[in-house]
Design a protein around this motif. Sequence first.
Motif, short mmCIF file in Angstrom:
data_model
loop_
_atom_site.label_atom_id
_atom_site.label_comp_id
_atom_site.label_asym_id
_atom_site.label_seq_id
_atom_site.Cartn_x
_atom_site.Cartn_y
_atom_site.Cartn_z
N ALA A 28 31.19 -0.77 63.82
CA ALA A 28 29.96 -0.81 64.07
C ALA A 28 28.94 0.09 63.31
O ALA A 28 27.80 -0.22 62.80
CB ALA A 28 29.70 -0.20 65.71
N ILE A 29 29.61 1.30 62.88
CA ILE A 29 28.92 2.34 61.75
C ILE A 29 28.78 1.61 60.51
O ILE A 29 27.82 1.92 59.95
CB ILE A 29 29.80 3.62 61.84
N LEU A 30 29.73 0.95 60.07
CA LEU A 30 29.68 0.27 58.77
C LEU A 30 28.52 -0.85 58.79
O LEU A 30 27.82 -1.04 57.94
CB LEU A 30 30.97 -0.38 58.42
N LYS A 31 28.27 -1.51 59.88
CA LYS A 31 27.34 -2.41 60.15
C LYS A 31 26.13 -2.27 60.03
O LYS A 31 25.23 -2.71 59.40
CB LYS A 31 27.87 -3.26 61.52
N ILE A 32 26.03 -0.68 60.64
CA ILE A 32 24.54 -0.14 60.55
C ILE A 32 24.16 0.37 59.28
O ILE A 32 23.43 0.01 58.76
CB ILE A 32 24.77 0.99 61.77
N LEU A 33 25.19 0.86 58.41
CA LEU A 33 25.09 1.49 57.14
C LEU A 33 24.81 0.31 56.12
O LEU A 33 23.81 0.29 55.30
CB LEU A 33 26.33 2.27 56.81
N LYS A 40 23.28 3.40 69.86
CA LYS A 40 22.76 3.35 71.37
C LYS A 40 22.02 2.19 71.63
O LYS A 40 22.09 1.56 72.62
CB LYS A 40 21.92 4.79 71.48
N ALA A 41 21.03 1.82 70.54
CA ALA A 41 20.29 0.55 70.75
C ALA A 41 21.26 -0.70 70.96
O ALA A 41 20.81 -1.66 71.24
CB ALA A 41 19.36 0.27 69.54
N HIS A 42 22.53 -0.76 70.55
CA HIS A 42 23.42 -1.80 70.45
C HIS A 42 24.45 -1.49 71.52
O HIS A 42 25.51 -2.11 71.66
CB HIS A 42 23.99 -1.99 69.23
N GLY A 43 24.18 -0.46 72.69
CA GLY A 43 24.93 -0.25 73.93
C GLY A 43 26.05 0.59 73.35
O GLY A 43 26.94 0.61 74.35
#
Length: 82
Positions: A7-12, A29-32
């Motif tokens: 999830a962190i990689l996806k955001i970055l 947080k916006a993605h739960g």
Amino acid sequence: MNKTMLAILKILDKYTDIVGSREIAKQLKAHGVDLTERTVRYHLKILDERGYTKVFGKEGRRITEKGRRNSSTPSYQKRWDS
């Protein structure tokens, strides 16, 4: 690699500039996914060590090409984008 790191990689991967742990925690947080900045930094350190992200001092991180390839894992992609 666990789903939090993915999830962190996806955001970055969505950013072209350096991103800090505060912004990453906000986006998670916006993605739960409710994580503290400290927990995000813990996961980022592991991602740095594995070569998925590159640290830029206290400014934050940027995803590497290796991290970009792993952030687009098809089975994970479906869960994140829905």
